[in-house]
Design a protein around this motif. Structure first.
Motif, PDB file in Angstrom:
ATOM      1  N   UNK A   1      31.196  18.011  79.764  1.00 56.55           N
ATOM      2  CA  UNK A   1      32.246  17.820  80.763  1.00 56.55           C
ATOM      3  C   UNK A   1      31.956  18.788  81.910  1.00 56.55           C
ATOM      4  N   UNK A   2      31.628  18.222  83.074  1.00 55.89           N
ATOM      5  CA  UNK A   2      31.231  19.074  84.214  1.00 55.89           C
ATOM      6  C   UNK A   2      32.392  19.910  84.714  1.00 55.89           C
ATOM      7  N   UNK A   3      33.590  19.353  84.690  1.00 57.55           N
ATOM      8  CA  UNK A   3      34.748  20.076  85.214  1.00 57.55           C
ATOM      9  C   UNK A   3      35.069  21.303  84.356  1.00 57.55           C
ATOM     10  N   UNK A   4      34.829  21.166  83.036  1.00 54.04           N
ATOM     11  CA  UNK A   4      35.076  22.291  82.124  1.00 54.04           C
ATOM     12  C   UNK A   4      33.860  23.196  82.002  1.00 54.04           C
ATOM     13  N   UNK A   5      32.723  22.743  82.491  1.00 52.36           N
ATOM     14  CA  UNK A   5      31.425  23.367  82.239  1.00 52.36           C
ATOM     15  C   UNK A   5      31.242  23.557  80.727  1.00 52.36           C
ATOM     16  N   UNK A   6      31.417  22.455  80.002  1.00 56.29           N
ATOM     17  CA  UNK A   6      31.136  22.490  78.566  1.00 56.29           C
ATOM     18  C   UNK A   6      29.797  21.807  78.332  1.00 56.29           C
ATOM     19  N   UNK A   7      29.023  22.371  77.415  1.00 61.89           N
ATOM     20  CA  UNK A   7      27.645  21.929  77.177  1.00 61.89           C
ATOM     21  C   UNK A   7      27.441  21.590  75.710  1.00 61.89           C
ATOM     22  N   UNK A   8      26.471  20.720  75.461  1.00 55.51           N
ATOM     23  CA  UNK A   8      25.996  20.513  74.103  1.00 55.51           C
ATOM     24  C   UNK A   8      24.496  20.740  74.083  1.00 55.51           C
TER      25      UNK A   8
ATOM     26  N   UNK B   1      18.316  26.272  59.352  1.00 57.58           N
ATOM     27  CA  UNK B   1      17.878  25.000  59.935  1.00 57.58           C
ATOM     28  C   UNK B   1      18.539  24.779  61.300  1.00 57.58           C
ATOM     29  N   UNK B   2      17.838  24.062  62.165  1.00 52.43           N
ATOM     30  CA  UNK B   2      18.369  23.775  63.496  1.00 52.43           C
ATOM     31  C   UNK B   2      19.686  23.009  63.401  1.00 52.43           C
ATOM     32  N   UNK B   3      20.571  23.261  64.350  1.00 55.70           N
ATOM     33  CA  UNK B   3      21.859  22.565  64.365  1.00 55.70           C
ATOM     34  C   UNK B   3      22.327  22.318  65.794  1.00 55.70           C
ATOM     35  N   UNK B   4      23.281  21.401  65.918  1.00 54.47           N
ATOM     36  CA  UNK B   4      23.882  21.084  67.226  1.00 54.47           C
ATOM     37  C   UNK B   4      25.025  22.033  67.514  1.00 54.47           C
ATOM     38  N   UNK B   5      25.164  22.404  68.783  1.00 52.00           N
ATOM     39  CA  UNK B   5      26.299  23.236  69.196  1.00 52.00           C
ATOM     40  C   UNK B   5      26.981  22.605  70.406  1.00 52.00           C
ATOM     41  N   UNK B   6      28.247  22.899  70.589  1.00 49.24           N
ATOM     42  CA  UNK B   6      29.029  22.523  71.776  1.00 49.24           C
ATOM     43  C   UNK B   6      29.751  23.782  72.258  1.00 49.24           C
ATOM     44  N   UNK B   7      29.303  24.316  73.370  1.00 50.26           N
ATOM     45  CA  UNK B   7      29.841  25.591  73.849  1.00 50.26           C
ATOM     46  C   UNK B   7      30.141  25.528  75.340  1.00 50.26           C
ATOM     47  N   UNK B   8      30.991  26.460  75.774  1.00 49.26           N
ATOM     48  CA  UNK B   8      31.217  26.683  77.203  1.00 49.26           C
ATOM     49  C   UNK B   8      30.567  28.020  77.551  1.00 49.26           C
ATOM     50  N   UNK B   9      29.517  28.011  78.367  1.00 50.06           N
ATOM     51  CA  UNK B   9      28.783  29.268  78.587  1.00 50.06           C
ATOM     52  C   UNK B   9      29.639  30.368  79.222  1.00 50.06           C
ATOM     53  N   UNK B  10      30.632  29.979  80.045  1.00 53.14           N
ATOM     54  CA  UNK B  10      31.470  31.034  80.644  1.00 53.14           C
ATOM     55  C   UNK B  10      32.282  31.731  79.550  1.00 53.14           C
ATOM     56  N   UNK B  11      32.682  30.986  78.508  1.00 51.45           N
ATOM     57  CA  UNK B  11      33.379  31.613  77.377  1.00 51.45           C
ATOM     58  C   UNK B  11      32.425  32.517  76.604  1.00 51.45           C
ATOM     59  N   UNK B  12      31.196  32.018  76.389  1.00 53.93           N
ATOM     60  CA  UNK B  12      30.217  32.850  75.672  1.00 53.93           C
ATOM     61  C   UNK B  12      30.008  34.175  76.414  1.00 53.93           C
ATOM     62  N   UNK B  13      29.821  34.064  77.737  1.00 49.99           N
ATOM     63  CA  UNK B  13      29.512  35.274  78.497  1.00 49.99           C
ATOM     64  C   UNK B  13      30.767  36.121  78.765  1.00 49.99           C
ATOM     65  N   UNK B  14      31.894  35.682  78.233  1.00 47.79           N
ATOM     66  CA  UNK B  14      33.096  36.523  78.261  1.00 47.79           C
ATOM     67  C   UNK B  14      33.167  37.393  77.014  1.00 47.79           C
ATOM     68  N   UNK B  15      32.254  37.145  76.084  1.00 47.62           N
ATOM     69  CA  UNK B  15      32.309  37.905  74.827  1.00 47.62           C
ATOM     70  C   UNK B  15      31.075  38.755  74.591  1.00 47.62           C
ATOM     71  N   UNK B  16      30.408  39.179  75.667  1.00 49.75           N
ATOM     72  CA  UNK B  16      29.171  39.962  75.503  1.00 49.75           C
ATOM     73  C   UNK B  16      29.500  41.327  74.904  1.00 49.75           C
ATOM     74  N   UNK B  17      28.783  41.695  73.853  1.00 52.86           N
ATOM     75  CA  UNK B  17      28.983  43.004  73.210  1.00 52.86           C
ATOM     76  C   UNK B  17      27.813  43.951  73.445  1.00 52.86           C
TER      77      UNK B  17
END
Lengths: 422, 484
Positions: free
Chosen positions: A356-363, A383-399
């Motif tokens: 979803x481009x408006x949400x910037x959600x990726x698979x 083993x490899x797997x599929x993910x569905x993430x929003x990168x802005x959310x990921x980069x809000x949790x950098x430790x």
């Protein structure tokens, strides 16, 4: 052609065009590369292309003509084609003349003569080393190793003249044992800077460590992203940043200039001449500059066309071909050692697409190495797997952030990201 | 122009023979392109391009060499021949060469693609008028914040000559209309558009595609979609139209059945395949009603070039028959390696500057028996979703695990389409998905999509191929929402 010959044709086009607004650019591109797979050379190429692009404008309408016919004798014919396109175009309510005179183009030193003139034996030797190493360890090597150069001469009827040339050397390598694999992408302006032998051996060792993959168990994990995995995600943020689509409500950045879009530890920038070497001018001759797009999580600037900049009071900006993510200090190994609890380490991602481009959600999928980490130790591959993430959310949790590494025109650090449900 | 290009190809072949290469070919290409793009109701870009050049491929001691140059300058072309031979020799010096080509009788001839009305002869004012009317129709609604309308025409003249005696040429006109409307409301954005893609055809394809009808439809359905609710999740039945299935089959059937993938030649980039060489004529790929037919003679198919870049004529074959995988699409170099005597003619390069590689052919899902409509398929669904057009798409590198969205979604309840939905995605595994197909509408519901931008290879090459399907039904597929 020499710099003078290329600029000579650009000036001939500018002089001969019978319209007020002209931008002419000639590009030359040479790429020589060896492709290999199944421990054999599958392609060995040496490509050369020279192209002329002319943009004409009469104050109301504009047109573009691109051709491979390039010599001084051909200029009148080329211009007549471009003029015919201009005459039949419709008036443009957003018409912009060429960029103002006096553009100051940054000097970008990214030309290495030894790389531009590398003998084919250098490339085939590197491919052979990968193939022979793989064969000796019961693996298959595949990838691409090459060198190349590009040159652009550009002029505008407003009086700007520019020239830039650059070299590149690269290697993409996958080693695969049938049940495990690893990958590396090397890139530099200078062939001599590529650590070819060391990387082949490292990647082979990583394949050994990737054997006996297990299924991912559902649960909460911290994410440890190698620099390549970060570099795989970052372009999707960059492609969504443009000012006008945001102002029109089409992207996740709508109305968010100056606001927090990620956590404090994420900074995204472009550089023209530094660790990253970009293009000193745009296709229309606008001078490039260093820009920080997202600073400590806040959206500071957006790429913006000259027309939309004029409409909205912004500065016209473009991405000069480079993206950098600020990092810290330390290796991937340091991040693994210091992560607490359960984490997954990712080497790279594959087939990432917008959901979803408006949400910037990726698979996307994981590829070439996922590992379960617990309390600072790698336990086993997953083993490899599929993910569905929003990168802005990921980069809000950098430790934690590692030392940035070059991944082509992107420089990115390893990252540790707070717990995510998988 | 073709005569001059054939003469140039013949001259290059002579130079290759003089250099005593084991095999050599020359591709001479000239492409004229016109591209018109409207952003909203304004002409954003009007571009003409003339691209021409020569690509030379040689075999020396079993090792490939390839070189290319833009333009037709005689000196540069001969220099290109020398560069191709030099890189082939460097390769042979480093690794023993092993390339063997399958047997192929030399061909001579010329192929003109179908084109009733040359789009380059259609006045630009007629093109811009059509685009303006379509854009105006989309922007009747204030909710349509953005739209794209574009027309792209390409005339590709290509000649292939080889040291084996092949000298073939083709003259192909590609036409492609695109139209998309974007509706914005309540902090959401949804789009809808015409996605039938390109055909080897002239202006007649633009007329048949009907931009005016599509402008109305795109506007209405984009607005409907932005106001729609998100769909149900869980396992349910899917009814998928031909334009949607064209992409699903491209990713989950077209790519896994490329022979270079089973050999590992794409392992570093596009990836491998779950199929093995021994799976040919044995492995169940889908239900018994699933038949995939590859056809590089399909008249308007964008991979119907007369001959491929190995000089192999266009062919028609089963990729999957009665649900069983039949054979890989191949090139002369891979055919022998996957146990075939002859190439299926799938060797194509993006342009003169690219080394030709194994690409997907045109292929389609064979329509069902006469008398089966899409309503018949829907009538037998208690809980499900009807999907039209392409949306988000992603698949793993072995082509097993995929996730697709769409362009328009309708909830099906008790055998009827009841309401529009948005943000629907579904996930499945290739053989499970095609095994779940239990209904295919007849040929009256057949829709095609001509792709111009299938990315593969390194350096990346864009290839073109046409896919088609009638509306089909799939049982018990996992359905999700957006990024959940």
């Amino acid at each position: 052609m020499t710099r003078e010959e290329l600029l000579g044709i650009v000036e001939a086009v500018l002089d001969s065009a019978r319209v007020p607004d002209v931008v002419a650019a000639i590009t030359e591109d040479r790429t020589a590369a060896v492709r290999f797979g199944q421990n054999r050379i599958t392609q060995n190429m040496d490509r050369f292309e020279r192209k002329l692009r002319i943009t004409l404008g009469d104050g109301e309408r504009k047109s573009v003509y691109t051709t491979h016919r390039i010599d001084l004798d051909a200029v009148p014919d080329i211009l007549s084609k471009a003029m015919e396109m201009l005459r039949t175009s419709s008036p443009d309510p957003e018409y912009m003349p060429p960029v103002d005179a006096g553009q100051v183009y940054p000097a970008v030193d990214s030309w290495v003569p030894g790389t531009a003139e590398l003998d084919p034996g250098g490339r085939t030797g590197a491919a052979a080393l990968a193939i022979n190493t793989a064969g000796a360890r019961e693996m298959e090597a595949s990838g691409l190793v090459g060198t190349g150069w590009g040159a652009t001469a550009l002029g505008t009827s407003t009086g700007n003249l520019a020239f830039h040339r650059s070299t590149q050397a690269f290697m993409r390598l996958t080693l695969d044992s049938g049940c495990a694999s690893s990958y590396r992408f090397l890139f530099s302006e200078d062939w001599e800077d590529l650590p070819v032998e060391e990387t082949i051996l490292q990647v082979a060792d990583e394949v050994e460590a990737d054997r006996d993959q297990r299924e991912l168990e559902h649960g909460e994990y911290r994410l440890l992203l190698e620099p390549q995995a970060v570099a795989d995600l970052v372009p999707f943020i960059a492609w969504s940043m443009n000012a006008r689509p945001a102002d029109e409500g089409l992207t996740v950045f709508s109305g968010r200039l100056g606001e927090k879009v990620t956590g404090n530890d994420f900074t995204l920038y472009s550089q023209v001449h530094g660790d990253l070497k970009g293009e000193p001018f745009s296709e229309e001759g606008l001078a490039a500059k260093d820009v920080t797009w997202i600073e400590n999580g806040s959206l500071r600037a957006q790429p913006c066309t000259r027309y939309w900049a004029g409409e909205t009071g912004r500065e016209p900006l473009f991405i000069p071909g480079t993206l950098g993510v600020s990092g810290g200090e330390g290796s991937m190994r340091d991040l693994v050692r210091n992560v607490s609890g359960r984490a997954l380490l990712f080497r790279r991602f594959w087939y990432i697409r917008f959901v979803d481009q408006k949400e910037l959600s990726l698979t996307g999928m994981t590829r070439d190495g996922v590992f379960l980490v617990e309390d600072g130790r790698i336990l086993h591959p997953v083993k490899d797997f599929r993910w569905n993430w929003k990168p802005l959310d990921l980069f809000s949790g950098i430790e934690m952030l590692g030392t940035p590494e070059s991944k082509g025109r992107i420089i990115a650090p390893a990252m540790a990201i707070g717990p995510v449900e998988l | 122009m073709i005569d001059d290009m054939r003469e140039l190809a013949g001259r290059v072949v002579g130079q290759l023979r003089h250099r005593k290469v084991d095999y050599g070919d020359a591709r001479v290409e000239n492409t004229d392109l016109e591209s018109l793009t409207m952003r909203k109701q304004r002409l954003e870009e009007a571009e003409l391009r003339t691209e021409r050049g020569v690509g030379v491929r040689v075999l020396v001691d079993g090792c490939w060499g390839f070189a290319s140059c833009s333009g037709f300058d005689a000196g540069e072309v001969e220099n290109t021949v020398d560069r191709a031979v030099a890189v082939a020799r460097a390769g042979a010096d480093a690794i023993p060469g092993s390339v063997r080509l399958s047997e192929e009788a030399p061909c001579t001839g010329h192929y003109d693609g179908p084109c009733t009305r040359d789009p380059f002869e259609v006045p630009r004012s007629e093109k811009l008028d059509l685009m303006s009317r379509a854009a105006d129709l989309m922007h009747i609604s204030d909710l349509i914040t953005m739209s794209w309308t574009s027309l792209r025409f390409e005339r590709k003249r290509r000649v292939l000559g080889s040291t084996e005696g092949t000298l073939v040429s083709s003259d192909l006109v590609f036409s492609m209309p695109v139209l998309n409307a974007y509706a914005v409301e309540n902090d959401d954005m949804q789009s809808r558009g015409l996605q039938d893609g390109a055909r080897i055809a002239g202006w007649e394809w633009i007329e048949e595609a009907d931009l005016i009808m599509w402008a109305e439809k795109a506007r209405e359905e984009a607005v409907m979609k932005v106001r729609a609710e998100e769909g149900p999740t869980g396992d349910m039945d899917l009814v998928l139209d031909g334009t949607h299935l064209s992409l699903t089959m491209h990713e989950s059937v077209g790519h896994p059945t490329e022979s270079d993938r089973v050999l590992g030649w794409e392992a570093s980039m596009a990836g491998r395949t779950f199929l093995g060489i021994d799976d040919q004529e044995k492995l169940r790929y889908g239900s018994e009603m699933v038949n995939f037919i590859a056809d590089n003679t399909l008249p308007y198919g964008v991979a119907s070039w007369g001959w491929d870049d190995d000089g192999v004529p266009g062919q028609k074959w089963y990729t999957v028959r009665d649900g069983i995988f039949q054979q890989f699409g191949s090139v002369r170099e891979t055919a022998l390696l996957v146990g075939r005597r002859r190439s299926t003619g799938c060797c194509r390069a993006q342009d003169f500057a690219s080394f030709p590689i194994n690409r997907q052919p045109n292929f389609y899902l064979q329509p069902g028996e006469d008398g089966v409509s899409d309503d018949d398929l829907i009538a037998d669904v208690k809980k499900g979703i009807y999907i039209e057009g392409r949306g988000s798409f992603s698949i793993d590198q072995r082509r097993i695990n995929f996730q697709f969205g769409g362009d328009m979604f309708w909830e099906i309840r008790d055998g009827r389409k009841v309401r529009p939905l948005k943000k629907v995605i579904y996930r499945s595994r290739t053989r499970d998905f095609w095994g779940a197909c239990d209904g295919i509408a007849d040929s009256g519901y057949f829709r095609t999509m001509g792709l111009l931008t299938c990315g593969k290879g390194e350096p990346m090459q864009a290839a073109r191929m046409t896919h088609g399907a009638s509306t089909s039904r799939f049982r018990n597929i996992e359905v999700g929402r957006g990024a959940e």
